[in-house]
Scaffold this motif. Structure first.
Motif, PDB file in Angstrom:
ATOM      1  N   LEU A 379       0.864  -1.179   0.000  1.00 24.55           N
ATOM      2  CA  LEU A 379       0.000   0.000   0.000  1.00 24.55           C
ATOM      3  C   LEU A 379       0.900   1.228   0.000  1.00 24.55           C
ATOM      4  CD1 LEU A 379      -2.664  -1.094   2.652  1.00 24.55           C
ATOM      5  CD2 LEU A 379      -2.701  -1.441   0.172  1.00 24.55           C
ATOM      6  N   THR A 388      -8.166   3.566   1.078  1.00 21.08           N
ATOM      7  CA  THR A 388      -8.980   2.402   1.425  1.00 21.08           C
ATOM      8  C   THR A 388      -9.011   1.466   0.229  1.00 21.08           C
ATOM      9  OG1 THR A 388     -10.397   3.652   2.934  1.00 21.08           O
ATOM     10  CG2 THR A 388     -11.258   1.573   2.088  1.00 21.08           C
ATOM     11  N   LEU A 389      -8.637   0.227   0.436  1.00 19.56           N
ATOM     12  CA  LEU A 389      -8.696  -0.801  -0.600  1.00 19.56           C
ATOM     13  C   LEU A 389      -9.619  -1.909  -0.120  1.00 19.56           C
ATOM     14  CD1 LEU A 389      -7.724  -2.107  -3.260  1.00 19.56           C
ATOM     15  CD2 LEU A 389      -5.828  -3.109  -1.956  1.00 19.56           C
ATOM     16  N   GLN A 390     -10.668  -2.169  -0.904  1.00 17.28           N
ATOM     17  CA  GLN A 390     -11.624  -3.227  -0.577  1.00 17.28           C
ATOM     18  C   GLN A 390     -11.435  -4.385  -1.548  1.00 17.28           C
ATOM     19  OE1 GLN A 390     -15.176  -0.656  -0.842  1.00 17.28           O
ATOM     20  NE2 GLN A 390     -15.521  -1.090   1.338  1.00 17.28           N
ATOM     21  N   ILE A 412       1.873  -7.644   4.138  1.00 18.32           N
ATOM     22  CA  ILE A 412       1.168  -6.402   3.812  1.00 18.32           C
ATOM     23  C   ILE A 412       2.080  -5.249   4.220  1.00 18.32           C
ATOM     24  CG2 ILE A 412      -0.876  -4.996   4.242  1.00 18.32           C
ATOM     25  CD1 ILE A 412      -2.371  -7.614   4.888  1.00 18.32           C
ATOM     26  N   LEU A 421      -2.128   1.504   9.545  1.00 15.96           N
ATOM     27  CA  LEU A 421      -3.019   0.486   9.017  1.00 15.96           C
ATOM     28  C   LEU A 421      -4.222   0.343   9.953  1.00 15.96           C
ATOM     29  CD1 LEU A 421      -3.365  -1.609   6.751  1.00 15.96           C
ATOM     30  CD2 LEU A 421      -2.256  -3.279   8.251  1.00 15.96           C
ATOM     31  N   GLN A 425      -4.895   4.221   6.530  1.00 22.81           N
ATOM     32  CA  GLN A 425      -4.661   3.213   5.501  1.00 22.81           C
ATOM     33  C   GLN A 425      -5.499   1.985   5.856  1.00 22.81           C
ATOM     34  OE1 GLN A 425      -2.472   4.333   2.979  1.00 22.81           O
ATOM     35  NE2 GLN A 425      -2.667   6.152   4.280  1.00 22.81           N
ATOM     36  N   GLN A 426      -6.517   1.732   5.045  1.00 23.71           N
ATOM     37  CA  GLN A 426      -7.437   0.648   5.363  1.00 23.71           C
ATOM     38  C   GLN A 426      -7.440  -0.406   4.255  1.00 23.71           C
ATOM     39  OE1 GLN A 426     -11.335   1.790   6.663  1.00 23.71           O
ATOM     40  NE2 GLN A 426     -10.562   3.258   8.179  1.00 23.71           N
ATOM     41  N   LEU A 427      -7.243  -1.640   4.662  1.00 22.92           N
ATOM     42  CA  LEU A 427      -7.338  -2.798   3.771  1.00 22.92           C
ATOM     43  C   LEU A 427      -8.501  -3.635   4.270  1.00 22.92           C
ATOM     44  CD1 LEU A 427      -6.290  -4.569   1.466  1.00 22.92           C
ATOM     45  CD2 LEU A 427      -4.682  -5.600   3.097  1.00 22.92           C
TER      46      LEU A 427
END
Length: 844
Positions: A379, A388-390, A412, A421, A425-427
């Motif tokens: 990321l 944000t990654l979905q 990651i 995270l 920064q969102q996964l």
């Protein structure tokens, strides 16, 4: 020389319309690029670049076009690194083999078309046509201002009443009917030759690259292969009986609107099948927006494919060993299809000025992100931006959207820092219940680890919640001693700990900083999940994982385990650093080296237990002096995996897949089936290239085939027999039985030369090269069962290299002769025909 099938054997022509009147003079401004000239040791391309003539000729032509306005193809003022990168990328797109070259004209044209599409040049903006058996007049008509031309010639030798094609070579055409000085020279071709010694008695140096070659019309049986051939009388002793025919022409015309001064918009690229994009250790930037139904991208080599535009495809993307990077700042940078990572990296690097970026991946119905081998998800948003990654297309509460394949691991990496995270920064994984990662004792599977942005790429266990992945909460060593932790503790040992003799300490997962965990006699540390070593050392007597897989991450700071590792589910190491194991281990279930380096530093037994050892792409097994790895389960090195013998022994049967690497000094103690590369640090993808020579003893049966490359290395101007394995490479086969097949009649091995960076070459005027020399490069005291080989060496002005063997077929020699080679074409014919050298006469 490259292998070109007769069905599509061709002279390749790349033509660009003469829309500009200000194209530079081709003779004086075309780049000089030697396919075997990259790097101080001339070894930056596999097999010394000897079979890379087709991609190198295309690199010359495309670079010339870039210098004249088509800067989407290459930089207008390229560096050597730029030229090497383009050569690597084109070789991947053309499916060029390191040992047999580019197979067909279809491979060449497909590679060029793919490259143009990637750069956003639509098929409607160029034409690519094929003309068989061009004449000089036809070439003159094609080679106009703004046109670049690549030629492929075929080598033909008399065979009965006809001819046999023994290979070929590709060059860039500069002009015809003139010399380099502009004087009239009817029926001649002026070429830019990336391997000068292939077509003339010349050294492979830049001053020999521009060559004027006379041609004549073909006669008799040769007319079936082309209209003109190089005039044998120009270099009669060089050509011998071989005749070189100009075979076919392929013309490419690009719309002048695509010149960069016109600021063209990249055209959309629609895949008609799964699009193979192998960068071959280079970096391919895809400027085109992608639009495709049911098809995605396949990457199967190291290197990076960067998607700079949008991707509207819904087909699966499969990445093995390489990196797929997406730059889109919105939507789905990799399309909506599923993503399969196998020892590969998915890099999310949105560009632009947005401060709040939302992206998706693998959201097609049933879409998953599958990770196997040592894989990564990076990321990397713009500075200060939230991301944000979905991920995932399953919403049935039962099918995982993030799926572990085999013994895979996923790192990651968070460029803004792991602390961000779960916040900026969102996964996030889509769905609910079993669609989501399972959390046990506060963390997700230890096969998934977070990586910080510090210099050591320190690891962290992760949890999963409403905001997606986040750093786990720990039981801190500053509060709770290790001996007071429990089997459910996720323990952070940021200060040293000791386990008393006979005592047992238990944790579910352990993160260890640059400190030590020591233990008395019979002390045991039980770990129920995984371990992260950020520079630390574990020295309890026993390290027991029980029925759980021993998942161990080593940061760039490395880590050491001095304990006897026990368990029944095997060991998997990963991370960017080196994990050192110093004792004989007794775990079962196999060893998986997914990334980084596993160092065997034991003095007894085997560090890898009793199970099989699997080394994944981009990973290294290093075996130190007196150490042993491997065993009854056997060892397999995958493509792009490395075994580095640092004085130690690899025991048990071993299999080296094509594209794997064997380096260093030590012993292969079990039966070896070898299809990889021996030597050549320039093409070793381990983090730390090995710069020494090979000194390897094979003590059991060994079988090698035509995928083998032996990059014999000379690290000092020394040919003394006593310095074999010290100053130059030596393979020593010591099995008491005649059971070594170093190639076969239909599958000879390949041998090339690798001069160390500090070693003066034969054209340096160093007095060492004024005398003949012979080196023993492989030996078998009882005689090779079979010895079949061919070679490809650079050509020098003041001498040449060749191979020979003794009559008993016990020794293979590399010979140097300090005179210009009179008939170098003979060597190329030998190579192209794969003529085997003598073998033991009583072996069939």
């Amino acid at each position: 020389m490259p292998r070109i099938s007769r069905a599509s054997a061709a002279l390749v022509l790349l033509a660009v319309s003469a829309a500009r009147a200000d194209f530079s003079d081709k003779i004086s401004t075309s780049p000089i690029i030697l396919q075997d000239g990259f790097g101080p040791a001339r070894d930056m391309l596999p097999y010394g670049g000897q079979e890379f003539c087709c991609p190198t000729a295309a690199t010359i032509s495309l670079t010339y076009l870039a210098e004249n306005g088509f800067t989407q193809l290459a930089p207008a003022d390229p560096t050597i690194a730029d030229e090497l990168n383009l050569d690597q990328v084109l070789s991947g797109l053309m499916s060029t083999s390191a040992t047999t070259g580019t197979a067909t004209v279809a491979d060449i044209t497909s590679g060029i078309s793919t490259y143009l599409s990637a750069k956003g040049i639509a098929s409607s903006d160029y034409t690519l046509t094929v003309t068989v058996s061009p004449t000089i007049a036809q070439l003159s008509n094609l080679n106009q201002t703004g046109t670049v031309v690549d030629l492929i010639d075929g080598f033909y030798s008399p065979s009965g009443s006809g001819y046999t094609r023994n290979g070929g070579h590709s060059v860039a055409l500069l002009d015809e009917n003139v010399t380099a000085g502009g004087q009239s020279s009817p029926n001649s071709l002026l070429i830019d030759n990336s391997l000068p010694g292939a077509l003339a008695p010349a050294a492979d140096v830049s001053t020999s690259a521009v060559q004027s070659l006379s041609t004549i019309s073909t006669t008799g049986g040769l007319t079936a292969y082309g209209a003109v051939e190089l005039n044998p009388s120009q270099y009669p002793s060089f050509w011998g009986s071989t005749q070189t025919v100009v075979e076919t022409a392929i013309a490419l015309t690009i719309n002048p609107a695509e010149q960069s001064t016109n600021t063209p918009s990249p055209a959309a690229w629609t895949f008609s099948s799964s699009q193979i994009l192998n960068p071959n250790s280079g970096a391919l930037t895809v400027a085109a927006p992608i639009q495709s139904s049911n098809f995605g991208i396949d990457i199967a080599t190291p290197g990076t494919v960067e998607l700079q535009n949008t991707d509207a495809s819904n087909g699966a993307n499969t990445i093995t060993a390489g990196t797929l990077r997406g730059d889109a700042a919105g939507g789905a940078p990799f399309g909506t299809g599923g993503i399969n990572l196998s020892s590969a990296t998915l890099q999310v690097s949105p560009t632009g000025n947005s401060s709040n970026i939302s992206l998706t991946a693998a959201t097609v119905s049933g879409g998953q992100l599958v990770y196997s081998g040592g894989s990564m998800l990076n990321l990397d948003p713009p500075s200060g931006a939230s991301l944000t990654l979905q991920i995932g297309g399953n919403t049935n509460a039962s099918t995982p959207n993030l799926f572990r394949g085999g013994n895979g691991t996923l790192v990651i990496a968070v460029a803004p820092g792991i602390a961000n995270l779960g916040s900026t920064q969102q996964l996030q994984i889509n769905g609910s219940s079993a669609n989501l990662p399972t959390v046990t004792n506060g963390i997700v599977s230890p096969s998934i680890v977070g990586q910080d942005n510090d210099a050591n790429a320190s690891g962290d266990f992760l949890t999963y919640g409403f905001a997606g992945f986040a750093p786990a909460s720990y039981t801190q060593a500053t509060v709770t001693p290790l001996t007071a932790a429990t089997s459910t503790s996720v323990y952070d040992a940021e200060i040293s700990q000791n386990i008393p003799a006979q005592a047992i300490a238990s944790v579910y997962a352990l993160k260890l900083g640059p400190v030590a965990i020591t233990g008395g006699n019979s002390s045991t540390l039980d770990i129920g999940g995984g371990a992260i070593l950020n520079g630390g050392t574990i020295s309890a007597a026993n390290l027991n994982f029980g029925s759980d897989e021993a998942l161990i991450y080593a940061s760039a700071a490395g880590g050491t385990i001095n304990s006897n590792i026990q368990g029944s589910a095997g060991l998997t190491s990963f991370g960017p650093g080196a994990l050192m194991l110093t004792t004989a281990n007794h775990f079962t279930g196999g060893t998986h080296i997914n990334s980084g380096t596993l160092i065997a530093a034991n003095s007894t037994g085997s560090v890898t237990g009793t199970g099989a050892v699997a080394i994944a792409p981009n990973a290294t097994l290093q075996i130190n002096p007196s150490a042993t790895a491997g065993g009854s389960g056997g060892t397999t090195a995958s493509a792009d995996a490395t075994v580095l013998l640092n004085g130690g022994t690899l025991s048990g049967a071993s299999t080296f897949d094509a594209g794997s690497y064997l380096l260093g000094s030590g012993t292969i103690a079990g039966a070896a089936t070898f299809s990889g590369t021996i030597g050549n640090p320039a093409t070793d993808f381990a983090d730390d290239s090995y710069t020494g020579v090979e000194d390897i003893d094979f003590t059991a049966a060994a079988t090698m085939n035509d995928l083998v490359i032996y990059d014999w290395r000379l690290n000092a101007l020394d040919a003394a027999p006593q310095n074999a394995g010290i100053d130059y490479s030596l393979l020593n086969f010591t099995s008491p039985s005649v059971n070594v097949k170093m190639g076969t009649s239909s599958s000879p091995i390949n041998i090339t030369l690798d001069l160390g960076p500090a070693v003066a070459d034969p054209d340096s005027s160093n007095s060492f090269w004024s005398a003949a020399h012979q080196w023993t490069i492989a030996t078998d005291a009882v005689g090779f069962k079979q010895l079949w080989y061919h070679w490809n060496f650079p050509s020098y002005s003041d001498g040449y290299f060749s191979l020979s063997n003794d009559s008993a077929v016990e020794n293979l020699y590399l010979d140097y002769t300090p005179v210009p080679e009179p008939t170098r074409i003979t060597m190329f014919v030998f190579i192209a025909m794969m003529i085997a050298r003598p073998k033991r006469t009583h072996i069939i």
